[in-house]
Design an enzyme around this catalytic site. Structure first.
Site, PDB file in Angstrom:
ATOM      1  N   LYS A 296      72.205  84.613  -7.227  1.00 21.72           N
ATOM      2  CA  LYS A 296      73.635  84.673  -7.578  1.00 21.72           C
ATOM      3  C   LYS A 296      73.975  86.038  -8.162  1.00 21.72           C
ATOM      4  O   LYS A 296      74.966  86.662  -7.779  1.00 21.72           O
ATOM      5  CB  LYS A 296      73.981  83.555  -8.576  1.00 21.72           C
ATOM      6  CG  LYS A 296      74.009  82.175  -7.941  1.00 21.72           C
ATOM      7  CD  LYS A 296      74.074  81.032  -8.962  1.00 21.72           C
ATOM      8  CE  LYS A 296      74.003  79.682  -8.250  1.00 21.72           C
ATOM      9  NZ  LYS A 296      73.922  78.526  -9.125  1.00 21.72           N
TER      10      LYS A 296
ATOM     11  N   GLN B 289      73.776  77.565 -15.365  1.00 24.55           N
ATOM     12  CA  GLN B 289      72.909  76.924 -14.373  1.00 24.55           C
ATOM     13  C   GLN B 289      72.416  75.573 -14.896  1.00 24.55           C
ATOM     14  O   GLN B 289      71.964  75.453 -16.034  1.00 24.55           O
ATOM     15  CB  GLN B 289      71.713  77.857 -14.067  1.00 24.55           C
ATOM     16  CG  GLN B 289      70.806  77.369 -12.951  1.00 24.55           C
ATOM     17  CD  GLN B 289      71.476  77.353 -11.572  1.00 24.55           C
ATOM     18  OE1 GLN B 289      72.418  78.085 -11.308  1.00 24.55           O
ATOM     19  NE2 GLN B 289      70.980  76.516 -10.697  1.00 24.55           N
TER      20      GLN B 289
ATOM     21  N   ASP C 222      82.370  77.070 -11.093  1.00 23.14           N
ATOM     22  CA  ASP C 222      81.594  75.949 -10.555  1.00 23.14           C
ATOM     23  C   ASP C 222      82.498  74.755 -10.233  1.00 23.14           C
ATOM     24  O   ASP C 222      82.083  73.838  -9.520  1.00 23.14           O
ATOM     25  CB  ASP C 222      80.578  75.485 -11.606  1.00 23.14           C
ATOM     26  CG  ASP C 222      79.143  75.849 -11.265  1.00 23.14           C
ATOM     27  OD1 ASP C 222      78.835  76.000 -10.079  1.00 23.14           O
ATOM     28  OD2 ASP C 222      78.341  75.954 -12.209  1.00 23.14           O
TER      29      ASP C 222
END
Ligand code: GUN
Length: 299
Positions: free
Chosen positions: A53, A97, A120
């Site tokens: 990422k 994460q 997200d």
């Protein structure tokens, strides 16, 4: 044989578009997109994802920030970091994460991220916007958003009259996927471990999305001839035929069987996987456009 949906190529198209949008933003004198990725602990799979990422963010021309925190980090310390990122005008996207270590309440952490930086799409505000069809301003979770782009490549934007079956009811994939398909006018069914006669239900699907995380659970004879099959599963299984201790990646669908029946199908790897990171970049550049008071680009 089914058309193989090349997720790698579509993901590259998305990343190219993000790069161009980033350059345009700079040319307008606006702040370049900033993405902060936070990882707590040493989970090897998470470390690989996070590195990828951060790398793609740099490739897009973003300001890329990574917080790598030890497993003992307290919830309070993590919430403080998120608070600081929420207040930082150089940051447009915050990703924590998952999974987090057990002593940290992941739900609380997610709800602390400012909804306008929640790339997200896990915050209740974004979940609610997607659920009510406010797609213009919602952040949609990256894996279902990427899956939807692949479906549109095959079927177009309006899916009126098509039956979609989503196998899996997670908050990260199954539920947002079902909402996206509904917003595109599909007739949607969400199936899960308690569903009766799943093979028969799956055979009604013009669009079949597999997101259960069980290797090769969905067989070829569960697929309706001509269906579009989107395999979200990424499962590592032993592959003794490749040598001792070797492994290989498979999806939730028996690919070789389903490819003989489907109209189009995503491979594993190289299908949905590459789309997830590409859509994270798309959400982050969209957030930067909105922060600059510009119309949010669509993908
Ligand atoms: N862990 C596995 N998938 C994801 C994801 O899409 N977002 C975050 N934050 N963590 C994950």
């Amino acid at each position: 044989m089914a058309e193989v949906i090349d997720g790698k190529s579509v993901a590259e198209d998305v990343v190219s578009k993000v790069k161009a949008l980033t350059a345009e933003l700079s040319a307008k004198g606006a702040t370049r997109p900033g993405l902060a990725v936070v990882i707590v602990g040493e989970d090897p799979a998470s470390q690989v994802y996070v590195a990828s990422k951060s790398r793609t963010a740099k490739e897009c021309g973003f300001h890329s920030l990574q917080h790598t925190l030890p497993a003992e980090t307290s919830e309070e310390q993590l919430l403080k970091i998120i608070g600081d990122l929420n207040a930082d005008p150089s940051i447009h996207g915050i990703l924590v994460q998952l999974p987090l270590p057990g002593h940290i309440d992941a739900g609380k952490v997610i709800q602390t991220i400012a909804p306008e930086k929640d790339v997200d799409g896990f915050h209740f505000i974004n979940v609610g916007k997607l659920g009510t069809g406010e797609l213009e301003s919602a952040f949609v979770p990256c894996t279902p958003a990427g899956s939807m782009l692949l479906i549109q490549r095959v079927r177009g934007k309006d899916l009126s009259g098509l039956n979609a079956v989503v196998v899996g009811r997670s908050n990260i994939v199954g539920k947002p996927m079902a909402n996206l398909l509904l917003a595109a006018n599909c007739t949607v069914t969400i199936a899960h471990s308690r569903t009766k006669d799943l093979p028969a239900l799956a055979r009604t699907a013009d669009i079949l999305v597999a997101a259960v995380g069980r290797p090769e659970m969905i067989k070829g004879d569960w697929v309706k001839p001509g269906a579009t099959v989107i395999d979200v599963g990424i499962n590592r299984i032993p592959a003794p035929e490749k040598g001792e201790g070797k492994s290989r990646l498979v999806g939730d669908v028996v690919y070789a069987e389903a490819a003989g029946v489907a109209g189009a199908i995503t491979p594993v790897p190289g299908g949905v996987g590459p789309m997830t990171i590409a859509m994270l970049m798309a959400n982050t550049v969209a957030s930067a456009y909105r922060a600059a008071g510009l119309k949010r680009p669509s993908f």
